[in-house]
Design a protein around this motif. Structure first.
Motif, PDB file in Angstrom:
ATOM      1  N   LEU A   1       0.827  -1.212   0.000  1.00 50.51           N
ATOM      2  CA  LEU A   1       0.000   0.000   0.000  1.00 50.51           C
ATOM      3  C   LEU A   1       0.857   1.255   0.000  1.00 50.51           C
ATOM      4  CD1 LEU A   1      -2.848   1.200   0.154  1.00 50.51           C
ATOM      5  CD2 LEU A   1      -2.683   1.056   2.654  1.00 50.51           C
ATOM      6  N   LEU A   2       1.959   1.233   0.776  1.00 52.09           N
ATOM      7  CA  LEU A   2       2.815   2.410   0.832  1.00 52.09           C
ATOM      8  C   LEU A   2       3.520   2.663  -0.494  1.00 52.09           C
ATOM      9  CD1 LEU A   2       4.426   1.977   4.380  1.00 52.09           C
ATOM     10  CD2 LEU A   2       2.611   3.561   3.692  1.00 52.09           C
ATOM     11  N   ILE A   3       3.818   1.588  -1.229  1.00 49.65           N
ATOM     12  CA  ILE A   3       4.535   1.745  -2.498  1.00 49.65           C
ATOM     13  C   ILE A   3       3.586   2.144  -3.627  1.00 49.65           C
ATOM     14  CG2 ILE A   3       5.853   0.506  -4.261  1.00 49.65           C
ATOM     15  CD1 ILE A   3       7.093  -1.134  -1.996  1.00 49.65           C
ATOM     16  N   THR A   4       2.427   1.550  -3.652  1.00 51.42           N
ATOM     17  CA  THR A   4       1.521   1.790  -4.780  1.00 51.42           C
ATOM     18  C   THR A   4       0.520   2.905  -4.516  1.00 51.42           C
ATOM     19  OG1 THR A   4      -0.041   0.114  -3.956  1.00 51.42           O
ATOM     20  CG2 THR A   4       1.689  -0.622  -5.469  1.00 51.42           C
TER      21      THR A   4
ATOM     22  N   LEU B   1      -4.260  -3.171  -3.551  1.00 46.03           N
ATOM     23  CA  LEU B   1      -4.273  -3.923  -2.300  1.00 46.03           C
ATOM     24  C   LEU B   1      -5.435  -4.914  -2.277  1.00 46.03           C
ATOM     25  CD1 LEU B   1      -2.956  -4.240   0.500  1.00 46.03           C
ATOM     26  CD2 LEU B   1      -4.563  -2.538   1.360  1.00 46.03           C
ATOM     27  N   PHE B   2      -6.588  -4.486  -2.756  1.00 44.60           N
ATOM     28  CA  PHE B   2      -7.746  -5.367  -2.846  1.00 44.60           C
ATOM     29  C   PHE B   2      -7.456  -6.558  -3.763  1.00 44.60           C
ATOM     30  CE2 PHE B   2     -11.602  -6.546  -5.186  1.00 44.60           C
ATOM     31  CZ  PHE B   2     -12.401  -6.989  -4.135  1.00 44.60           C
ATOM     32  N   LEU B   3      -6.740  -6.299  -4.859  1.00 43.36           N
ATOM     33  CA  LEU B   3      -6.366  -7.359  -5.792  1.00 43.36           C
ATOM     34  C   LEU B   3      -5.505  -8.427  -5.110  1.00 43.36           C
ATOM     35  CD1 LEU B   3      -5.960  -8.502  -8.724  1.00 43.36           C
ATOM     36  CD2 LEU B   3      -3.976  -6.973  -8.862  1.00 43.36           C
ATOM     37  N   ILE B   4      -4.520  -8.004  -4.332  1.00 43.59           N
ATOM     38  CA  ILE B   4      -3.623  -8.952  -3.659  1.00 43.59           C
ATOM     39  C   ILE B   4      -4.390  -9.776  -2.623  1.00 43.59           C
ATOM     40  CG2 ILE B   4      -1.545  -9.194  -2.266  1.00 43.59           C
ATOM     41  CD1 ILE B   4      -1.024  -8.257  -5.106  1.00 43.59           C
ATOM     42  N   VAL B   5      -5.224  -9.115  -1.846  1.00 43.49           N
ATOM     43  CA  VAL B   5      -5.962  -9.818  -0.774  1.00 43.49           C
ATOM     44  C   VAL B   5      -6.922 -10.842  -1.358  1.00 43.49           C
ATOM     45  CG1 VAL B   5      -7.620  -9.517   1.100  1.00 43.49           C
ATOM     46  CG2 VAL B   5      -5.722  -7.920   0.856  1.00 43.49           C
ATOM     47  N   VAL B   6      -7.687 -10.447  -2.376  1.00 41.92           N
ATOM     48  CA  VAL B   6      -8.661 -11.363  -2.978  1.00 41.92           C
ATOM     49  C   VAL B   6      -7.951 -12.534  -3.648  1.00 41.92           C
ATOM     50  CG1 VAL B   6     -10.440 -11.575  -4.754  1.00 41.92           C
ATOM     51  CG2 VAL B   6     -10.403  -9.578  -3.261  1.00 41.92           C
ATOM     52  N   SER B   7      -6.875 -12.267  -4.359  1.00 45.46           N
ATOM     53  CA  SER B   7      -6.140 -13.342  -5.032  1.00 45.46           C
ATOM     54  C   SER B   7      -5.584 -14.347  -4.020  1.00 45.46           C
ATOM     55  CB  SER B   7      -5.011 -12.756  -5.869  1.00 45.46           C
ATOM     56  OG  SER B   7      -5.507 -11.865  -6.849  1.00 45.46           O
ATOM     57  N   LEU B   8      -5.039 -13.829  -2.922  1.00 42.37           N
ATOM     58  CA  LEU B   8      -4.498 -14.725  -1.900  1.00 42.37           C
ATOM     59  C   LEU B   8      -5.610 -15.569  -1.271  1.00 42.37           C
ATOM     60  CD1 LEU B   8      -2.099 -15.623  -0.159  1.00 42.37           C
ATOM     61  CD2 LEU B   8      -2.605 -13.722   1.384  1.00 42.37           C
ATOM     62  N   SER B   9      -6.744 -14.970  -0.996  1.00 43.79           N
ATOM     63  CA  SER B   9      -7.865 -15.696  -0.393  1.00 43.79           C
ATOM     64  C   SER B   9      -8.385 -16.786  -1.322  1.00 43.79           C
ATOM     65  CB  SER B   9      -8.995 -14.721  -0.039  1.00 43.79           C
ATOM     66  OG  SER B   9      -8.531 -13.701   0.837  1.00 43.79           O
TER      67      SER B   9
END
Length: 502
Positions: free
Chosen positions: A359-362, A368-376
């Motif tokens: 989140l701090l970089i982007t 961030l939502f993309l990373i969380v959903v993909s991981l789940s």
């Protein structure tokens, strides 16, 4: 293959997203069906031979019984190792077999050897019995134990537990076995007249052999010839396995006399059912106690089963007679819950720190939502493979999930960042090569020594499954999700074409 990867999939982005979400929901539905336990249940094939020798020191047991049995059992084919332990009044020999050995054949060989060695053992040694263990089978260790206290004799407490507690708990699905211990077992006492036996030419060994042949079980039981205070002699006989409903009918057993004629055992002995002489006593707060241990099935979820057992025991406590108490002595699921809480905390902190950096970089909540959903979605789909391959959720496999999360997030970040910047999937070949390298390193675990492999194979399998699923998620799900939530961002950060100056 590279050209195929670069091409847009025939299915629309929405269709792929819905498909992945539906499969993930199936995985979430399978989570309660996964077997959860403390330690791996798979073990090497083998067996343990146990015997007792009451009133004898450990040194004498070792010299006269354990060493002889150990030397004879070493003849069994396919032995990887043999270990023995001798104590005061008892002995135990553990034999580990090669994974290719047929456990049934090994047991038959061991039974034959014990039968041949039995006459050479000293008087007072109980007939050795064999307890088998085979790969893929539960370790048979209880995951919960309870103590039952009461102002009554241990036999009465155990009888009450058999009739009112054990029968109710046995109705629960997922329980493999319920054991009761602490009470003095019952035995058959055969009193005889030594003068009568001498006249007929019959020895106590003849009686023992007649009983053994009648039941046709080489591990039938034990016997001792003792001298009582009133000069009466008897044979102590304990049938194995023992059952309250099992009767000992001496009239059906025939003993051969010295002249070759047969005589009924009931004409030689007086049979009585008595309580065995206690070897130990259990008291808690001045009350006699017995122990109830619960063994779960191999595929049972011990966390869910523990809740059901506790609920049943709470209901039983309200119906106990006056003076009876039930206390929980051991619960393996408490340690499992503690470990799960630690893993949840460590995993949560690790993922939170990583997502915070993202989140701090982007500076993009969508990313961030993309990373969380993909991981789940990745972990939920992996659960389907856990269930399909029969993996156990224990300390090693849970550690594998924690370790693989960072690798899964790496694949997602690499693919999403490349797709956002370049609008294609060319980086997938690099992700595939890096993932296969990690999987190849983990495959070595399946070629390690059998004893080590049994502990670590679930760890390796969990990491391999998570990485394999992450490839599918990175190739199809991540670009499709980007097309729906990050299309404008992808165009904005895509590198512009250079302009030629004339």
């Amino acid at each position: 293959m590279e050209s195929e990867i670069n091409k847009s999939p025939k299915a629309s982005a929405f269709t792929l997203i819905v498909a992945f979400v539906c499969v993930a929901l199936v995985g979430l539905a399978l989570v309660p069906l996964l077997p959860v336990k403390l330690n791996p249940s798979r073990t090497l094939p083998g067996f343990t031979v146990r015997f007792s020798m009451p009133g004898t020191s450990a040194r004498v047991v070792e010299m006269t019984a354990t060493s002889k049995l150990e030397a004879m059992l070493a003849r069994v084919k396919g032995i990887r190792g043999i270990y023995s332990t001798s104590g005061n009044g008892w002995g135990s020999i553990s034999v580990n077999l090669d994974k290719h050995v047929d456990a049934a054949v090994a047991r038959f060989e061991a039974s034959t050897i014990i039968r041949q060695t039995w006459p050479e053992l000293p008087d007072g040694v109980s007939y050795p019995y064999i307890q088998m263990q085979s790969p893929g089978q539960g370790s048979q260790s209880p995951f919960m134990t309870f103590t039952i206290n009461a102002p009554a004799t241990p036999v009465l407490i155990q009888r009450y537990a058999e009739e009112h507690i054990k029968t109710r708990l046995a109705q629960l699905s997922g329980i493999y076995k319920i054991n009761l211990s602490g009470a003095t077992p019952m035995e058959w006492r055969l009193e005889y007249d030594s003068e009568q036996l001498r006249t007929l030419g019959i020895s106590t060994d003849d009686i023992r052999e007649a009983v053994r042949l009648h039941y046709q079980k080489e591990f039938m039981g034990t016997y001792d010839v003792e001298q009582g205070a009133s000069d009466r002699q008897w044979i102590r006989l304990a049938l194995v396995p023992e059952s309250e409903s099992r009767d000992f009918d001496a009239g059906r057993i025939q003993v051969k006399m010295k002249d070759g004629r047969m005589i009924g055992l009931n004409e030689l002995v007086k049979v009585s059912r008595v309580e065995e002489q206690p070897q130990s006593y259990y008291r808690i707060n001045g009350l006699n106690s017995v122990y109830l241990s619960v063994v779960a099935e191999e595929t049972a979820n011990q966390l869910a089963l523990s809740k059901e057992v506790k609920a049943y025991m709470d209901g039983i406590r309200s119906q106990l007679p006056a003076g009876y108490e039930i206390h929980t002595g051991y619960d393996a699921t408490e340690f499992i819950r503690e470990e799960l809480n630690r893993i949840y905390l460590r995993t949560g902190v690790t993922v939170a720190i990583l997502l915070l950096f993202v989140l701090l970089i982007t500076f993009s909540p969508e990313y961030l939502f993309l990373i969380v959903v993909s991981l789940s979605v990745n972990i939920a789909i992996a659960v389907i493979f856990y269930y399909a391959f029969g993996l156990e959720m224990q300390l090693y496999s849970l550690a594998g999930i924690t370790v693989s999360l960072n690798l899964v997030i790496d694949n997602t970040i690499v693919m999403s960042d490349h797709y956002l910047r370049c609008g294609n999937r060319k980086v997938f070949m690099s992700v595939l090569a890096a993932t296969l390298t990690t999987i190849g390193a983990l495959v070595i675990i399946f070629f390690l020594d059998e004893k080590i492999r049994l502990n670590l194979q679930d760890f390796a399998a969990v990491v391999i499954i998570n990485l394999g699923v992450s490839l599918l998620v990175a190739l199809f799900f991540v670009p499709s999700l980007i097309d729906k939530i990050g299309l404008e961002r992808r165009k904005r950060i895509s590198p512009s074409k250079p302009k030629l100056k004339l």
